[in-house]
Motif scaffolding. Structure first.
Motif, PDB file in Angstrom:
ATOM      1  N   ASP A 109       9.854   3.022  -6.834  1.00 39.99           N
ATOM      2  CA  ASP A 109       9.435   2.641  -5.485  1.00 39.99           C
ATOM      3  C   ASP A 109       7.944   2.248  -5.529  1.00 39.99           C
ATOM      4  O   ASP A 109       7.082   3.073  -5.819  1.00 39.99           O
ATOM      5  N   VAL A 110       7.669   0.981  -5.262  1.00 43.45           N
ATOM      6  CA  VAL A 110       6.271   0.499  -5.297  1.00 43.45           C
ATOM      7  C   VAL A 110       5.847   0.007  -3.916  1.00 43.45           C
ATOM      8  O   VAL A 110       4.922  -0.804  -3.797  1.00 43.45           O
ATOM      9  N   THR A 111       6.499   0.512  -2.876  1.00 44.15           N
ATOM     10  CA  THR A 111       6.204   0.057  -1.510  1.00 44.15           C
ATOM     11  C   THR A 111       4.744   0.283  -1.164  1.00 44.15           C
ATOM     12  O   THR A 111       4.053  -0.628  -0.689  1.00 44.15           O
ATOM     13  N   GLU A 112       4.255   1.516  -1.401  1.00 44.94           N
ATOM     14  CA  GLU A 112       2.862   1.834  -1.057  1.00 44.94           C
ATOM     15  C   GLU A 112       1.894   1.025  -1.908  1.00 44.94           C
ATOM     16  O   GLU A 112       0.846   0.576  -1.435  1.00 44.94           O
ATOM     17  N   LYS A 128       1.736  -2.397  -0.536  1.00 47.01           N
ATOM     18  CA  LYS A 128       0.914  -2.418   0.676  1.00 47.01           C
ATOM     19  C   LYS A 128      -0.568  -2.379   0.317  1.00 47.01           C
ATOM     20  O   LYS A 128      -1.380  -3.093   0.907  1.00 47.01           O
ATOM     21  N   ALA A 129      -0.893  -1.518  -0.657  1.00 49.03           N
ATOM     22  CA  ALA A 129      -2.296  -1.404  -1.078  1.00 49.03           C
ATOM     23  C   ALA A 129      -2.782  -2.718  -1.700  1.00 49.03           C
ATOM     24  O   ALA A 129      -3.904  -3.162  -1.448  1.00 49.03           O
ATOM     25  N   GLU A 130      -1.923  -3.339  -2.515  1.00 49.87           N
ATOM     26  CA  GLU A 130      -2.285  -4.617  -3.141  1.00 49.87           C
ATOM     27  C   GLU A 130      -2.493  -5.706  -2.092  1.00 49.87           C
ATOM     28  O   GLU A 130      -3.408  -6.514  -2.189  1.00 49.87           O
ATOM     29  N   ALA A 174      -3.309  -5.174   1.068  1.00 51.46           N
ATOM     30  CA  ALA A 174      -4.543  -4.841   1.790  1.00 51.46           C
ATOM     31  C   ALA A 174      -5.765  -5.248   0.976  1.00 51.46           C
ATOM     32  O   ALA A 174      -6.746  -5.776   1.506  1.00 51.46           O
ATOM     33  N   LEU A 175      -5.692  -5.030  -0.344  1.00 46.39           N
ATOM     34  CA  LEU A 175      -6.789  -5.411  -1.236  1.00 46.39           C
ATOM     35  C   LEU A 175      -6.965  -6.923  -1.258  1.00 46.39           C
ATOM     36  O   LEU A 175      -8.089  -7.422  -1.234  1.00 46.39           O
ATOM     37  N   ARG A 176      -5.842  -7.649  -1.291  1.00 41.71           N
ATOM     38  CA  ARG A 176      -5.905  -9.120  -1.286  1.00 41.71           C
ATOM     39  C   ARG A 176      -6.566  -9.626  -0.009  1.00 41.71           C
ATOM     40  O   ARG A 176      -7.447 -10.490  -0.051  1.00 41.71           O
ATOM     41  N   ILE A 177      -6.169  -9.057   1.123  1.00 40.35           N
ATOM     42  CA  ILE A 177      -6.742  -9.454   2.414  1.00 40.35           C
ATOM     43  C   ILE A 177      -8.237  -9.131   2.453  1.00 40.35           C
ATOM     44  O   ILE A 177      -9.055  -9.929   2.912  1.00 40.35           O
TER      45      ILE A 177
END
Length: 198
Positions: free
Chosen positions: A45-48, A51-53, A55-58
Protein backbone atom coordinates in the motif's frame (compact mmCIF):
# COMPACT_ATOMS: atom_id res chain seq x y z
CA UNK A 1 6.11 -14.09 -20.13
CA UNK A 2 9.15 -13.24 -17.99
CA UNK A 3 8.42 -15.12 -14.79
CA UNK A 4 8.52 -11.93 -12.67
CA UNK A 5 7.23 -8.42 -12.36
CA UNK A 6 8.33 -5.63 -10.04
CA UNK A 7 6.45 -2.67 -8.55
CA UNK A 8 3.62 -2.56 -11.05
CA UNK A 9 1.26 0.28 -10.05
CA UNK A 10 -2.36 -0.61 -9.41
CA UNK A 11 -5.34 0.99 -7.74
CA UNK A 12 -7.49 -1.23 -5.53
CA UNK A 13 -10.96 -0.50 -4.22
CA UNK A 14 -11.44 -1.38 -0.56
CA UNK A 15 -14.70 -2.79 0.84
CA UNK A 16 -15.65 0.68 2.08
CA UNK A 17 -15.21 2.07 -1.45
CA UNK A 18 -11.94 3.89 -0.73
CA UNK A 19 -9.36 3.74 -3.50
CA UNK A 20 -5.80 2.86 -2.51
CA UNK A 21 -2.60 2.87 -4.54
CA UNK A 22 -0.46 -0.25 -4.47
CA UNK A 23 2.74 -1.53 -6.02
CA UNK A 24 2.56 -5.18 -6.96
CA UNK A 25 5.62 -7.39 -7.32
CA UNK A 26 5.39 -11.08 -8.20
CA UNK A 27 7.42 -14.13 -9.16
CA UNK A 28 6.43 -17.34 -10.89
CA UNK A 29 6.73 -20.71 -9.19
CA UNK A 30 7.72 -23.33 -11.76
CA UNK A 31 7.26 -27.08 -12.06
CA UNK A 32 10.31 -29.30 -12.56
CA UNK A 33 9.65 -29.16 -16.29
CA UNK A 34 9.84 -25.32 -16.21
CA UNK A 35 6.15 -24.62 -16.63
CA UNK A 36 4.52 -22.09 -14.33
CA UNK A 37 1.91 -23.56 -11.99
CA UNK A 38 1.43 -20.65 -9.55
CA UNK A 39 2.71 -17.20 -8.63
CA UNK A 40 3.70 -15.45 -5.44
CA UNK A 41 2.71 -11.78 -5.32
CA UNK A 42 3.19 -9.00 -2.78
CA UNK A 43 1.16 -5.79 -2.89
CA UNK A 44 2.41 -2.80 -0.90
CA UNK A 45 0.00 0.00 0.00
CA UNK A 46 1.68 3.23 -1.19
CA UNK A 47 -1.36 5.50 -0.87
CA UNK A 48 0.22 7.77 1.75
CA UNK A 49 3.51 7.80 -0.13
CA UNK A 50 1.71 8.80 -3.33
CA UNK A 51 -0.07 11.58 -1.46
CA UNK A 52 3.22 12.77 -0.01
CA UNK A 53 4.88 12.64 -3.45
CA UNK A 54 2.02 14.61 -4.97
CA UNK A 55 2.18 17.17 -2.15
CA UNK A 56 5.95 17.42 -2.69
CA UNK A 57 5.46 17.89 -6.44
CA UNK A 58 2.93 20.68 -5.85
CA UNK A 59 5.25 22.29 -3.28
CA UNK A 60 8.19 22.12 -5.71
CA UNK A 61 6.12 23.73 -8.45
CA UNK A 62 5.02 26.50 -6.07
CA UNK A 63 8.61 27.01 -4.90
CA UNK A 64 9.81 27.14 -8.50
CA UNK A 65 7.21 29.79 -9.36
CA UNK A 66 8.15 31.79 -6.27
CA UNK A 67 11.84 31.46 -7.09
CA UNK A 68 11.31 32.71 -10.66
CA UNK A 69 9.28 35.65 -9.37
CA UNK A 70 11.95 36.42 -6.78
CA UNK A 71 14.65 36.31 -9.45
CA UNK A 72 12.64 38.79 -11.54
CA UNK A 73 12.27 41.13 -8.57
CA UNK A 74 15.98 40.88 -7.72
CA UNK A 75 16.93 41.58 -11.35
CA UNK A 76 14.60 44.58 -11.41
CA UNK A 77 15.95 45.99 -8.13
CA UNK A 78 19.53 45.34 -9.25
CA UNK A 79 18.87 47.23 -12.48
CA UNK A 80 17.35 50.14 -10.55
CA UNK A 81 20.29 50.28 -8.12
CA UNK A 82 22.78 50.04 -11.00
CA UNK A 83 21.08 53.00 -12.70
CA UNK A 84 21.22 55.05 -9.50
CA UNK A 85 24.91 54.24 -9.00
CA UNK A 86 25.68 55.02 -12.63
CA UNK A 87 23.91 58.35 -12.96
CA UNK A 88 24.17 59.89 -9.49
CA UNK A 89 26.65 62.79 -9.33
CA UNK A 90 27.80 61.52 -5.91
CA UNK A 91 30.85 59.33 -5.37
CA UNK A 92 29.72 55.94 -4.01
CA UNK A 93 31.83 53.05 -2.77
CA UNK A 94 31.70 49.99 -0.53
CA UNK A 95 34.60 48.37 1.36
CA UNK A 96 35.03 45.39 3.65
CA UNK A 97 36.28 45.74 7.24
CA UNK A 98 39.89 45.47 6.06
CA UNK A 99 39.40 48.49 3.80
CA UNK A 100 39.36 46.50 0.55
CA UNK A 101 37.03 47.90 -2.11
CA UNK A 102 34.00 45.80 -2.98
CA UNK A 103 32.34 48.26 -5.35
CA UNK A 104 32.74 51.78 -6.73
CA UNK A 105 30.34 53.71 -8.96
CA UNK A 106 31.03 55.45 -12.27
CA UNK A 107 31.61 58.86 -10.60
CA UNK A 108 34.35 57.31 -8.45
CA UNK A 109 35.90 55.78 -11.58
CA UNK A 110 35.99 59.16 -13.35
CA UNK A 111 37.27 61.07 -10.31
CA UNK A 112 40.18 58.75 -9.58
CA UNK A 113 40.77 57.31 -13.06
CA UNK A 114 40.15 53.69 -12.12
CA UNK A 115 37.78 50.89 -13.09
CA UNK A 116 35.41 49.07 -10.70
CA UNK A 117 36.71 45.66 -11.77
CA UNK A 118 40.32 46.73 -11.15
CA UNK A 119 39.87 48.30 -7.69
CA UNK A 120 37.96 45.37 -6.19
CA UNK A 121 40.16 43.87 -3.49
CA UNK A 122 42.48 46.90 -3.36
CA UNK A 123 42.75 49.43 -0.53
CA UNK A 124 42.87 53.24 -0.45
CA UNK A 125 46.66 53.12 -0.22
CA UNK A 126 46.79 51.03 -3.42
CA UNK A 127 44.84 53.43 -5.64
CA UNK A 128 44.63 56.91 -4.06
CA UNK A 129 47.13 59.69 -3.29
CA UNK A 130 48.53 59.19 0.21
CA UNK A 131 46.79 62.23 1.77
CA UNK A 132 43.40 61.22 0.38
CA UNK A 133 43.94 57.57 1.33
CA UNK A 134 44.89 58.53 4.88
CA UNK A 135 41.79 60.63 5.52
CA UNK A 136 39.48 58.04 3.88
CA UNK A 137 40.88 55.22 6.03
CA UNK A 138 40.82 57.32 9.21
CA UNK A 139 37.13 58.12 8.77
CA UNK A 140 36.27 54.53 7.79
CA UNK A 141 37.91 53.26 10.98
CA UNK A 142 35.79 55.63 13.06
CA UNK A 143 32.64 54.19 11.47
CA UNK A 144 33.83 50.62 12.12
CA UNK A 145 34.79 51.42 15.72
CA UNK A 146 31.55 53.26 16.56
CA UNK A 147 29.21 51.11 14.48
CA UNK A 148 27.38 54.28 13.49
CA UNK A 149 27.14 56.68 10.55
CA UNK A 150 29.51 59.62 10.19
CA UNK A 151 29.13 62.95 8.35
CA UNK A 152 32.50 64.46 7.53
CA UNK A 153 34.17 66.80 5.04
CA UNK A 154 37.01 65.37 2.97
CA UNK A 155 39.49 67.21 0.75
CA UNK A 156 40.44 65.83 -2.65
CA UNK A 157 42.90 67.39 -5.10
CA UNK A 158 41.55 67.50 -8.64
CA UNK A 159 42.86 68.97 -11.90
CA UNK A 160 41.20 72.34 -11.24
CA UNK A 161 42.29 72.55 -7.61
CA UNK A 162 41.26 71.34 -4.17
CA UNK A 163 37.65 70.15 -3.84
CA UNK A 164 35.63 69.62 -0.68
CA UNK A 165 33.31 66.64 -0.43
CA UNK A 166 30.63 66.09 2.18
CA UNK A 167 30.86 62.37 2.93
CA UNK A 168 28.27 60.21 4.62
CA UNK A 169 29.82 56.95 5.78
CA UNK A 170 27.89 54.19 7.48
CA UNK A 171 28.45 50.56 8.53
CA UNK A 172 27.10 47.64 6.51
CA UNK A 173 25.77 44.83 8.69
CA UNK A 174 25.47 41.10 8.00
CA UNK A 175 22.26 39.18 8.77
CA UNK A 176 23.77 38.20 12.13
CA UNK A 177 24.23 41.87 13.03
CA UNK A 178 28.01 41.86 12.63
CA UNK A 179 29.64 44.78 10.77
CA UNK A 180 30.96 43.50 7.46
CA UNK A 181 32.01 46.76 5.82
CA UNK A 182 31.58 50.46 5.17
CA UNK A 183 29.62 52.32 2.53
CA UNK A 184 30.47 55.88 1.61
CA UNK A 185 28.52 58.51 -0.37
CA UNK A 186 30.36 61.74 -1.06
CA UNK A 187 28.96 64.90 -2.70
CA UNK A 188 31.11 67.72 -4.06
CA UNK A 189 30.21 70.86 -2.06
CA UNK A 190 33.10 73.02 -3.28
CA UNK A 191 30.85 75.52 -5.08
CA UNK A 192 28.54 75.76 -2.07
CA UNK A 193 31.49 76.35 0.26
CA UNK A 194 32.86 79.10 -1.98
CA UNK A 195 29.44 80.76 -2.24
CA UNK A 196 29.07 80.69 1.55
CA UNK A 197 32.51 82.23 2.00
CA UNK A 198 31.69 85.00 -0.51
Amino acid sequence: RTGACKEVPYQFVKKNGAIIDVLLSGIADRNPDGSIHRSLAVSIDVTERKKAEEALRIAKEALSRYSRELEKQVAKRSSEISSILKYTPAVVYMKDTAGRYLLVNSRFEVLFGVQNEVVQGLTDADILPSKVAEQFRCHDERVLADGASLHVEEQIDQEDGLHTYLSVKFPIFSESGKIRGVCGIASDITAVKKANEQ
